[in-house]
Design a protein around this motif. Structure first.
Motif, PDB file in Angstrom:
ATOM      1  N   ALA A 257      45.326  42.883  30.378  1.00  0.00           N
ATOM      2  CA  ALA A 257      44.524  41.573  29.475  1.00  0.00           C
ATOM      3  C   ALA A 257      43.773  42.560  28.540  1.00  0.00           C
ATOM      4  CB  ALA A 257      44.337  40.833  30.174  1.00  0.00           C
ATOM      5  N   ASN A 323      51.694  41.087  29.011  1.00  0.00           N
ATOM      6  CA  ASN A 323      50.701  41.891  28.746  1.00  0.00           C
ATOM      7  C   ASN A 323      51.340  43.350  28.667  1.00  0.00           C
ATOM      8  OD1 ASN A 323      47.885  41.081  27.989  1.00  0.00           O
ATOM      9  ND2 ASN A 323      48.268  40.053  30.081  1.00  0.00           N
ATOM     10  N   SER A 344      48.390  36.277  34.874  1.00  0.00           N
ATOM     11  CA  SER A 344      47.568  37.214  34.243  1.00  0.00           C
ATOM     12  C   SER A 344      47.423  38.472  35.281  1.00  0.00           C
ATOM     13  CB  SER A 344      46.322  36.486  33.913  1.00  0.00           C
ATOM     14  OG  SER A 344      45.491  36.152  35.269  1.00  0.00           O
TER      15      SER A 344
END
Length: 448
Positions: A257, A323, A344
């Protein structure tokens, strides 16, 4: 619980489909936790929590939204899904969003071999209180301890189920047992404190409560009479208890990220040397009885062992699907999520190559410098790696610990610091981050 977590997660997917979602994923968590604090041999605080939390992520084309709740009634699931779809239709498009392709999904879903959950019964509150009392009493048995700030014992267990409209559906359970003690030596402005603790998945692996209290007391009394060290450039030893924070800065800097945003002090270091050539950092999500272990990530991808740094050279980023797509790469199966947030990148079990000397042997080699046992505050530039933290510990002269130290600052640049580390051989291998004490040459200390 009126229905299983698996049925609940699939009910959320059905509700999302009925509300008009093109795709969706859901998470359901059933958790219980108990925390006991004692003071002067008596119960000071007791807390128990239990309940079910659910989260739903929906996709309408390349638009998405997330909603969560602790209400599992069918009417609530329908309302959640309708709101999520309405929110998604108003959200901006994200060309990198979306679920995993079915052929990317994990097929080995049995977490039993990882031993992530103690099958024993939930401990009674009075059992936890007795453990905390024993830790406190052991600390107070030290005549140089003036008081015990806290003595605690706790337990938690979580059952989790993940499901998605791409066909993934699997769950697991985790447990945690812990004992901690914080002891204080001295009086008034001469007070010093230190601690000891242990956290394990299985209660049978926990260190004895008396040992935890005794060590907390010994550490607190060893800090009596602490003073500021000399200002200057010296070698610094990061004690095993806090050394993982140094490697943690490296792990944060290789988070996908951060890289996808074009930031981070290691953003241009892929394929470059970031540690001494004989050191590596490996991630192993399949270690038994370790808190970060998992067979699959929060997007249903199979986890596997990988090298983050091999022989000093940075091998890659830590990535989830979104990502990875932004960077034109493949996910490393490192997605993590809660009921209220989407996936994430998140690291699991990490180990740094251990050295062949004890901490004491490295201290003997370092001559004059600082052994850091605790740190407070931080000023770390995430783009340049400039590092500055408050520290306390012990001053070393001629390879021997001479007096306790507090109120000093240690500073340097992480890129330079990590290239000058020498590891000891004292890492605790049951921890998720297995990092030994680290000797770093030539850091700046600000004291007297």
């Amino acid at each position: 619980m009126s229905q299983t977590l698996e049925n609940l997660s699939h009910a959320m997917l059905d509700a999302a489909r009925a509300a008009g979602a093109d795709a969706s994923d859901a998470i359901a968590v059933d958790g219980t936790s108990i925390s006991i604090d004692v003071r002067a041999g008596a119960l000071e605080h007791a807390e128990r929590s239990e309940g079910i939390d659910i989260g739903l992520r929906v996709f309408v084309g390349k638009r998405s939204a997330i909603v969560s709740s602790s209400d599992t009634k069918p009417a609530t699931l329908s309302e959640m899904a309708e709101r999520a779809v309405a929110m998604a239709r108003e959200a901006p498009e994200d060309p990198h969003s979306g679920l995993a392709d079915p052929d990317q999904l994990a097929t080995d879903l049995d977490s039993t071999p990882l031993e992530m959950c103690d099958p024993g019964d939930e401990p009674a509150a009075d059992t936890l209180q007795a453990e905390a009392v024993r830790a406190e009493a052991a600390a107070l048995a030290n005549p140089n301890v003036s008081q015990v700030q806290s003595a605690s014992a706790g337990y938690s267990r979580r059952f989790v189920h993940l499901a998605a409209s791409n066909g993934f559906s699997a769950g697991y359970a985790r447990s945690d047992h812990g004992i901690s003690c914080v002891a204080i030596s001295g009086e008034g402005t001469g007070m010093e404190r230190d601690y000891d603790y242990d956290n394990r998945i299985f209660h049978s692996d926990l260190r004895d409560a008396e040992e935890i209290g005794r060590i907390a007391a010994e550490r607190a009394t060893a800090r009596a009479g602490a003073r500021k060290p000399k200002t200057g450039a010296y070698p610094v030893m990061f004690d095993e208890r806090i050394a993982s924070s140094l490697i943690g800065h490296l792990l944060q800097a290789v988070n996908g990220a951060v890289i996808a945003r074009g930031s981070g002090w290691l953003r241009s270091a892929l394929g470059e040397q970031v540690l001494p050539a004989h050191l590596s950092v490996d991630e192993n999500p399949h270690r038994r009885r370790t808190s970060g272990s998992r067979m699959f990530d929060a997007e249903g991808l199979p986890t596997s062992k990988r090298a983050i740094v091999a022989d000093g050279v940075l091998q890659g980023w830590t990535l989830d699907l979104a990502n990875a797509r932004k960077l034109g790469m493949q996910s490393t199966a490192n997605a993590a999520r809660s009921t209220a947030s989407g996936p994430s990148p998140h690291m699991t079990n990490v180990a740094l190559t251990q050295g062949d000397k004890t901490q004491a042997e490295l201290i003997a080699d370092m001559g004059t410098g600082l052994l850091i046992t605790s740190m407070i505050g931080s000023t770390i530039n995430p783009n340049t790696g400039d590092y500055s933290r408050g520290a306390s510990g012990f001053w070393v002269e001629n390879g021997e610990i001479t007096f306790p130290v507090n109120e000093c600052t240690v500073a340097g640049n992480l890129r330079d610091m990590l290239m000058r580390i020498t590891p000891a051989n004292d890492a605790r291998t049951h921890l998720s981050n297995v990092v030994p004490s680290l000797l770093v040459e030539g850091l700046t200390l600000a004291g007297d």
